[in-house]
Write a protein that holds these residues in place. Sequence first.
Motif, PDB file in Angstrom:
ATOM      1  N   ALA A 381      35.329  38.083  15.667  1.00 58.58           N
ATOM      2  CA  ALA A 381      35.966  38.416  14.381  1.00 58.58           C
ATOM      3  C   ALA A 381      35.294  39.807  14.217  1.00 58.58           C
ATOM      4  N   SER A 391      38.255  39.475   7.986  1.00 57.03           N
ATOM      5  CA  SER A 391      39.515  38.634   8.072  1.00 57.03           C
ATOM      6  C   SER A 391      39.165  37.515   8.613  1.00 57.03           C
ATOM      7  N   GLU A 393      41.584  35.779  10.125  1.00 57.83           N
ATOM      8  CA  GLU A 393      42.664  35.814  11.020  1.00 57.83           C
ATOM      9  C   GLU A 393      41.949  34.881  12.361  1.00 57.83           C
ATOM     10  N   VAL A 394      40.928  35.618  12.915  1.00 57.85           N
ATOM     11  CA  VAL A 394      40.436  35.242  14.175  1.00 57.85           C
ATOM     12  C   VAL A 394      39.612  33.565  14.153  1.00 57.85           C
ATOM     13  N   LYS A 396      40.748  31.317  11.911  1.00 57.90           N
ATOM     14  CA  LYS A 396      42.240  30.458  11.615  1.00 57.90           C
ATOM     15  C   LYS A 396      42.774  30.514  12.997  1.00 57.90           C
ATOM     16  N   ARG A 397      43.042  31.409  13.951  1.00 51.09           N
ATOM     17  CA  ARG A 397      43.329  31.205  14.986  1.00 51.09           C
ATOM     18  C   ARG A 397      42.750  30.230  16.128  1.00 51.09           C
ATOM     19  N   ARG A 400      43.014  26.797  14.650  1.00 50.02           N
ATOM     20  CA  ARG A 400      44.358  26.011  14.799  1.00 50.02           C
ATOM     21  C   ARG A 400      44.709  25.187  15.624  1.00 50.02           C
TER      22      ARG A 400
END
Length: 475
Positions: A381, A391, A393-394, A396-397, A400
């Motif tokens: 991240a 963020s 995003e990293v 979450k990815r 996931r």
Amino acid sequence: MTENRYPDFGVLLVDDEPSYLRGLSIALERAGITHLQRCEDPRRVMEILAREPIGLVTLDLTMPHLSGEELLARIVEEHPDVGVIVISGMNQVETAVDCIKNGAFDYFVKTDEQRRLIEGIKRAIRLQELKLENQALRQRFLDDTLEHPEAFAPIITADKGMRAVFQYLESVAPSRQPLLICGESGVGKELVARAVHRLSGRPGPLVSVNVAGLDDNVFADTLFGHQRGAFTGADQARAGMIEQAAEGTLFLDEIGDLSLASQVKLLRLLQEGEYYPLGSDRPKRLNARIVVATHRDLHAKQQAGDFRKDLYYRLRTHQVLIPPLRRRKPDLPLLLDHFLAEAAEELGKSVPSYPPELPVLLANYDFPGNVRELRAMAFDAMSLHRSRMLSMEVFKRAIRPASEETAAAPMALERPVFAPDEALPTLHEVADLLVTEAMRRAEGNQSLAARLLGISQPALSKRLKRRRQGDGDPL
Ligand SMILES: Nc1ncnc2c1ncn2[C@@H]1O[C@H](COP(=O)(O)OP(=O)(O)OP(=O)(O)O)[C@@H](O)[C@H]1O
């Protein structure tokens, strides 16, 4: 100075025959027991015990002025923590039984094979060491203190279980017996081994060897070293890792993956306290503390016949289990902050803020790769990070795939939420369940829970208030 002497406490040899005393001390020193004191006059024994840190006494029974039986009674009464082994010239079962009844740890006859006597003394030393460590440990738990918190500084945690592990490690760090560190991959076993080495105060280095997948010859060569000409290509003598770890700690990682042939070699090393470099017939003494680690279930492996039982019991003299990260969730924000700061420094960036939902997201993930996985996420991240706010995003990815499996599984088709014949809950009931779950995930933090539910914090607060008052949910 007792630094290089073994054991940490003194072993007092009492006998009125100087030649017997001399012979026994030489044999014991050869076996690595060097913290010895001799006494030929039984009348001086109590005075020595009052003055010196003696942990074990070997006692002759027939001596002038004061018999061994009388001395045994006095030692047991005045120094109950000191172990006593009786070594007598008489092979009389009755006397032996009496001595044991009166508190002696063991009884040997002078004509017994010397090897048996030495083994008996080694056994008594080991038990005495365990007893002393136990006492220190109990005291530490009662005090709830760490004597050397600085040794654990690189291990970020606020978990009570980890603190208990640290207290245990402080007690066993000075011991020469092996230490087994268990725990899932990535929980920090190597960090723990380093802390134990620091705590041990041993002047030598910590030498780490990953033994997974080492073939037996490579294992022996790596640990024991070789003589010049020991095998084709051995142009020079080479010291093994044991020698490199002299006066220090030898850390054997992934011990659960050690081949059965190498397990025999390791067991012999631990039992005999000495080893032979390849091609040499001159034994060398093991002069390093052995610490081993594994992410495997050694108990199960031992029961399945994949790990030697005798080695397993030998290794687990001292044992710690490092809990997985999912069992110490309060550590998550601490570790996250720690790794973000570490990554920021490494990448020359400033430490970012992150959305308050991030800890909630992490707290709902199981972290099969434990702390290592969290560290990798934080570094990933940070390397992509550009703006002021980090963020999600990293994270979450990374998280996931596991959660998606359940979410993306055509839930409605293959695994219906409700059985066809089951009565559906009302919308009120479902809303209530969602609120409860969001509050649980957010650990009671209303603004976080509101974000998870996609409503405002005042709206959630209103719902919670109504629920407390027993009113229905206004849908
Ligand atoms: N409590 C902690 N505080 C700070 N860093 C930690 C902590 N626990 C683990 N780490 C870091 O996580 C990474 C993995 O730790 P380590 O190598 O000690 O795990 P391990 O249990 O030995 O793993 P393996 O079983 O795969 O050998 C390392 O970078 C380590 O520094």
